[in-house]
Design a protein around this motif. Structure first.
Motif, mmCIF file in Angstrom:
data_model
loop_
_atom_site.group_PDB
_atom_site.id
_atom_site.type_symbol
_atom_site.label_atom_id
_atom_site.label_comp_id
_atom_site.label_asym_id
_atom_site.label_seq_id
_atom_site.Cartn_x
_atom_site.Cartn_y
_atom_site.Cartn_z
ATOM 1 N N ASN A 1 -27.538 17.547 28.536
ATOM 2 C CA ASN A 1 -28.242 16.543 27.319
ATOM 3 C C ASN A 1 -28.992 15.684 28.128
ATOM 4 O OD1 ASN A 1 -26.797 16.249 24.316
ATOM 5 N ND2 ASN A 1 -28.057 17.860 25.120
ATOM 6 N N LEU A 2 -28.410 14.993 29.275
ATOM 7 C CA LEU A 2 -28.876 13.817 29.898
ATOM 8 C C LEU A 2 -30.129 14.127 30.608
ATOM 9 C CD1 LEU A 2 -25.753 11.694 31.505
ATOM 10 C CD2 LEU A 2 -27.647 10.991 29.716
ATOM 11 N N ARG A 3 -30.207 15.314 31.288
ATOM 12 C CA ARG A 3 -31.244 15.938 31.996
ATOM 13 C C ARG A 3 -32.357 16.179 31.127
ATOM 14 N NH1 ARG A 3 -29.757 15.720 37.006
ATOM 15 N NH2 ARG A 3 -27.798 16.610 37.795
ATOM 16 N N ILE A 4 -32.187 16.782 29.880
ATOM 17 C CA ILE A 4 -33.298 17.085 29.116
ATOM 18 C C ILE A 4 -34.034 15.730 28.486
ATOM 19 C CG2 ILE A 4 -33.896 18.144 26.937
ATOM 20 C CD1 ILE A 4 -32.155 20.451 27.841
ATOM 21 N N ALA A 5 -32.851 14.833 28.105
ATOM 22 C CA ALA A 5 -33.534 13.634 27.462
ATOM 23 C C ALA A 5 -34.361 12.714 28.811
ATOM 24 C CB ALA A 5 -31.948 12.686 27.179
ATOM 25 N N ALA A 6 -33.918 12.631 29.814
ATOM 26 C CA ALA A 6 -34.703 12.349 30.798
ATOM 27 C C ALA A 6 -36.063 12.820 30.992
ATOM 28 C CB ALA A 6 -33.926 12.333 32.135
ATOM 29 N N TRP B 1 -35.733 4.492 30.139
ATOM 30 C CA TRP B 1 -34.840 5.560 29.692
ATOM 31 C C TRP B 1 -34.918 6.691 30.573
ATOM 32 C CZ3 TRP B 1 -31.184 4.078 26.710
ATOM 33 C CH2 TRP B 1 -31.341 2.857 25.862
ATOM 34 N N ALA B 2 -35.999 7.025 31.086
ATOM 35 C CA ALA B 2 -35.980 8.272 32.159
ATOM 36 C C ALA B 2 -35.365 8.084 33.383
ATOM 37 C CB ALA B 2 -37.312 8.825 32.388
ATOM 38 N N VAL B 3 -35.285 6.734 33.749
ATOM 39 C CA VAL B 3 -34.795 6.610 35.107
ATOM 40 C C VAL B 3 -33.270 6.376 34.832
ATOM 41 C CG1 VAL B 3 -34.498 4.885 36.724
ATOM 42 C CG2 VAL B 3 -36.695 5.621 36.107
ATOM 43 N N LYS B 4 -32.954 5.616 33.818
ATOM 44 C CA LYS B 4 -31.534 5.755 33.670
ATOM 45 C C LYS B 4 -30.775 7.043 33.307
ATOM 46 C CE LYS B 4 -28.323 3.584 30.146
ATOM 47 N NZ LYS B 4 -28.195 2.841 28.735
ATOM 48 N N TRP B 5 -31.345 7.722 32.491
ATOM 49 C CA TRP B 5 -30.567 8.964 32.120
ATOM 50 C C TRP B 5 -30.707 10.120 33.475
ATOM 51 C CZ3 TRP B 5 -33.541 9.183 26.864
ATOM 52 C CH2 TRP B 5 -33.085 8.368 25.903
ATOM 53 N N ALA C 1 -22.034 24.584 34.362
ATOM 54 C CA ALA C 1 -22.480 24.140 35.592
ATOM 55 C C ALA C 1 -23.879 23.956 36.327
ATOM 56 C CB ALA C 1 -21.329 24.197 36.430
ATOM 57 N N LEU C 2 -23.985 25.358 36.315
ATOM 58 C CA LEU C 2 -25.617 25.722 37.084
ATOM 59 C C LEU C 2 -26.714 25.323 36.146
ATOM 60 C CD1 LEU C 2 -24.394 29.296 38.188
ATOM 61 C CD2 LEU C 2 -25.133 27.714 39.518
ATOM 62 N N LEU C 3 -26.656 25.473 34.923
ATOM 63 C CA LEU C 3 -28.024 24.964 33.911
ATOM 64 C C LEU C 3 -28.044 23.761 34.061
ATOM 65 C CD1 LEU C 3 -29.828 26.193 31.996
ATOM 66 C CD2 LEU C 3 -28.282 26.057 30.435
ATOM 67 N N ALA C 4 -26.856 22.862 33.790
ATOM 68 C CA ALA C 4 -26.987 21.281 33.995
ATOM 69 C C ALA C 4 -27.087 20.987 35.266
ATOM 70 C CB ALA C 4 -25.631 20.860 33.526
#
Length: 929
Positions: free
Chosen positions: A668-673, A684-688, A722-725
């Motif tokens: 979720n964090l990677r997509i939100a970024a 927010w992109a940098v933070k996430w 783990a791989l997808l994230a």
């Protein structure tokens, strides 16, 4: 390696080398498929700045590299002005742009309750102007809240949850009024809590089924617009409304300001002109208020609209009055309607209506006893039936719906018909629907015949977007059955888990359905609406257990207890049900998938606060970089319904579960970024992105097992997550991949071993990595667990669990629909590259011809129609491709296929080669290689 040269269809290769001979007066391009807000000629649209979209059709033959270099849109207040090429509302003038989607209206301020006409023309790559498109239109709704003047009315009878069956008769409402002229424009806007039907002077208006779309009625009511001008007369007229109880008594929607009964608000302004100008005022108005009259109708909800108690409908033919909605009918004995004052935001229903599809005829009828018969409809489905019945006058016939042949009824679905003095009649659904394959008819005096009963699938009326077939009959069965199941889950403008037991819009299940939906259907409006539902329910915890038992619900009021502003119930707009981080996390992943599919940044911007609040809620439950279990027993689920899950225990506090949810949180964090970066929210992109990297290190260290290169318990779901994230460090990534392959091929002997969320992530990962070999292996198994096992057990829809015979689970469910996307972007090889398919990939899968020898697929993408047909015979690959105008394709061909293409100016260009794959750029046109 054998070298194969490419030949363009019907000797058109020469055209690639020569310019068009003489520019034609009209460009060989034509704008088609005109839409506004993803809808075809919408009525009652309340967007003050709607967005226009179209695709392009080539009107010439043998043309390549066609492009749109500019567009011009005309919007007029009348058809006459538009036909004269007068854009008195908006003339965009020529805009140098290739944009064909989400072009924002920038004309004069729109007026409420007005019809606007529009068309578009384009310039091609040679600056030649196209012909105008066909004329399209839309009708605005109520653009500002102050213009909604209708009052809320309904029955004084309210729902008693202590009853086994609903105690509210579906009410009739009517209003008589006089017009001194025949109108040219009269748009009736109807908002209802519960379903409704509209009649004018005795005639049913529209062919929609069970409007409105399902909505969070603690906050909102949606209106539907009906053009009733042609049904009105000079003199006396009557507007009649028939209300259905349905969602009006859904427990989570109970609030102190709204009665627990169906209510409606409706209004119409009547004009003498077809396209009234700014100065024209309506010569008549009708609004719902306490002067309307009301009476109980012959129909009533059976059940209480709760899990396992959705019931059906009771029709009492003795109470029918066929003339109730006509001007000739005398309503002197009717009561005045009760006025109510709920605090509801009224907005347009900007999604297609429900309609009937696919008429279904029974295949067999079996006699059970002298008055009981079991009807086999041949297919499991959710929808309506019509049944001609005969019985004793005054007696009741019962219709029981079942997914299992040996059971009279599953999930409490039943309807009934009370005969009048004739002893004959037809049961027809109106405000509820059944779901099952078998219908047991009890209490009749004559055996029903095959021709006496028919059914229909009922669903949101989106259009299809894809076709697929291949040489493998099992894959064709899976593809068609997945699609049929998806359609049966989409009644009401959202996707439910199951249509018979719960009818809840689970976020976790949406992982299994959303990409299948977007790659097979035109569902832009549906998912836009569903994301609005998620915004409406945000900040409220989910309801678990009996929704009328506050001890189970954990709430003072059934509309939900407000907690952290970012908390989400696990379903929308329905609040009920269990779930976990992957359920609320759909508010991050779905907008991103949608953006990739449609190129629509608006969905990212509109939902950014929702995303930010959700990520903040998870952060509030994080300790030392590890997301902790939160909520109650049903609020921290991980994967769900993997093979044998019920025996192993799904709802647990195991390291497996904690690991899975932490991996998903990082996903979720990677997509939100990515979302934040796309819309310019750089902080927010940098933070996430930084948090995702930091948490990845913590979770890898906590759960990784070096001995067998797995995570937590070594489950397939955790390896995939783990791989997808992107949690796996680069040094270990290749070994973890090998561990996943071993898990599939060796330990599980080629079978899938994940559930709803884990399975959706598995297919997502393998689709992105082009591992068609692993996907095909799992999709080809005919023993347990797998889709082939369902086929071998005579399934006609996809099940809730991999197991068939566990009691209480659904045989029509959202759980395992994720292969539906793979057939288009995997086996057909059509993959989005640039958002919205202005650039896409075509990559035939590397599968042996003995396993799959051909695929034929067509996809109506947001950029236009794409065809990808491929076949392998005697070691030779053949391709039939179609690339729509204004787009390009990257054709990826493996060296093993021995297909090397010659470059052709304006059509084919070699891009490069990487790891045995040669990439060519194909410009628009039709190709045969």
């Amino acid at each position: 390696m054998k070298r194969i040269t490419c030949v363009l269809k019907r000797c058109m290769a020469l055209l690639l080398l020569l310019p068009l001979c003489g520019a034609a007066a009209i460009a060989p391009l034509l704008p088609v498929n005109l839409k506004i807000e993803y809808l075809d000629r919408p009525m009652g649209l309340d967007a003050p700045q709607p967005r226009f979209s179209w695709t392009l059709k080539s009107t010439g033959t043998g043309l390549y590299g066609q492009q749109q270099t500019a567009y011009r849109i005309l919007v007029a207040s009348s058809l006459k002005k538009l036909e004269a090429n007068i854009g008195d509302v908006w003339d965009s003038e020529w805009k140098p742009s290739a944009q064909m989607a989400q072009v924002v209206f920038a004309g004069k301020p729109l007026r409420s309750d007005r019809r606007y006409y529009w068309k578009v023309a384009v310039k091609d790559e040679k600056q030649v102007v196209s012909d105008w498109s066909e004329t399209a239109y839309w009708h605005t709704g109520i653009l500002t809240p102050d213009l909604w003047k209708a009052g809320w009315i309904g029955s004084s009878v309210v729902f008693d949850p202590a009853q086994n069956d609903c105690n509210i008769p579906d009410p009739w409402l009517r209003k008589t009024f006089v017009l001194d002229a025949v109108p040219e424009q009269a748009m009736l806007y109807v908002a209802s809590v519960g379903f409704h039907e509209v009649y004018v002077n005795g005639r049913r208006i529209g062919d929609d089924v069970m409007p409105t779309a399902v909505t969070d009625h603690t906050k909102r009511a949606r209106y539907v617009a009906y053009d009733i001008a042609s049904f009105l007369n000079k003199g006396s007229n009557v507007i009649a409304l028939w209300l259905g109880t349905s969602w009006s008594i859904h427990g989570p929607y109970v609030t102190k300001d709204r009665p627990n009964t169906p209510i409606v608000a409706a209004q119409v302004d009547v004009y003498k002109s077809k396209d009234p100008g700014a100065a024209e005022r309506p010569f008549a108005t009708v609004r719902t208020d306490a002067t309307w009259k009301i009476k109980a109708s012959p129909s009533k909800l059976l059940g209480v609209w709760n899990s396992n108690r959705m019931g059906g409908e009771l029709w009492d033919a003795n109470l029918d009055e066929p003339q109730w909605n006509t001007t000739a009918y005398r309503d002197d004995d009717w009561l005045p309607a009760t006025a109510y004052h709920p605090k509801l935001q009224v907005s347009a229903q900007q999604v297609e209506q429900n309609r009937r599809f696919n008429e279904i005829r029974p295949v067999a009828i079996k006699k059970i006893s002298d008055d009981t018969y079991r009807v086999d409809m041949g297919v499991n489905f959710a929808g309506w039936i019509a049944a001609d019945l005969e019985g004793k006058p005054g007696q009741r016939a019962t219709l029981l719906f079942s997914e299992r042949e040996q059971a009279d009824m599953t999930f409490g679905l039943h309807s009934a018909y009370i005969f009048d003095k004739t002893g004959k009649g037809t049961f027809r659904n109106k405000f509820n629907y059944g779901s099952g394959r078998w219908i047991t008819v009890k209490g009749v005096t004559k055996a029903p015949q095959l021709g006496d009963i028919k059914g229909w699938l009922v669903r949101t009326a989106y259009k299809e977007a894809a076709t697929f077939s291949c040489s493998d009959s099992l894959q064709n069965w899976i593809y068609n059955t997945v699609r049929w199941t998806y359609e049966n889950l989409s009644l009401g403008g959202f996707i439910v888990d199951c249509p018979q037991r719960e009818r809840l819009g689970y976020g976790g299940d949406a992982h299994a359905t959303c990409e299948t939906g977007m790659l097979n259907y035109q569902v832009g409006a549906l998912y836009t609406k569903w994301m609005e539902d998620w915004r409406d329910v945000s900040g409220t915890e989910s309801i678990v257990g009996n929704m009328y038992d506050t001890a189970f619900a954990r709430k003072e009021v059934m509309s939900g207890r407000h907690l952290h502003q970012g908390v989400l119930p696990h379903t929308a707009p329905t609040y009920m049900g269990g779930g976990g981080p992957a359920w609320g996390g759909i508010v991050v992943t779905l907008p991103w998938y949608f953006y990739r599919q449609y190129g629509d940044e608006t969905i990212l911007r509109k939902n950014f606060s929702l995303i930010r609040n959700w990520i903040g809620f998870l952060e509030s439950n994080t300790r030392d970089g590890v997301l902790q279990r939160f909520g109650g027993r049903w609020d921290f689920l991980g994967d769900w319904l993997w093979p044998n899950a019920t025996a192993e225990g799904m709802n647990n506090d195991s390291p497996q579960n904690l690991c899975f949810n932490n991996l998903y949180r990082i996903y979720n964090l990677r997509i939100a970024a990515k979302i934040a970066g796309r819309i310019g929210e750089k902080e927010w992109a940098v933070k996430w992105s930084s948090q995702a990297d930091a948490f990845s290190g913590i979770i890898h260290k906590k759960f990784f097992n070096e001995k067998d290169t797995s995570y937590a318990d070594g489950s397939m779901g955790n390896l995939v997550a783990a791989l997808l994230a992107d949690v796996v460090p680069e040094a270990w990534r290749q070994q973890v991949w090998k561990r996943l392959e071993n898990e599939i091929r060796v330990r599980r002997k080629g079978h899938i071993h994940v559930g709803i969320t884990g399975g959706a992530l598995l297919f997502k990962l393998l689709r992105e990595q082009n591992r068609q070999d692993l996907l095909f292996e799992m999709a080809s198994k005919t023993d347990y667990p797998g889709w082939g096992y369902m086929k071998e057990n005579n399934a006609t829809t996809i099940w809730e669990m991999w197991e068939k015979d566990l009691p209480g689970h659904s045989l029509l469910h959202s759980s395992f629909l994720y292969p539906g996307a793979w057939y288009i972007d995997g086996l057909a090889g059509i993959k989005v590259d640039a958002p919205g398919y202005t650039r896409f990939i075509i990559q035939p899968p590397q599968l042996a011809a003995s396993r799959l020898s051909w695929v034929k697929a067509g996809f109506e993408s947001p950029a236009g129609f794409i065809k990808s047909n491929w076949s392998r015979e005697n070691g030779r690959l053949q391709l039939d491709l179609e690339i729509p105008p204004n787009s390009t394709a990257l054709l990826k061909i493996a060296d093993a296929d021995g297909l090397f293409l010659k470059e052709k100016k304006g059509a084919i260009r070699k891009i490069g080669k990487h790891k045995g794959i040669t990439v060519y750029e194909l410009r628009s046109g039709k190709y045969h290689f």
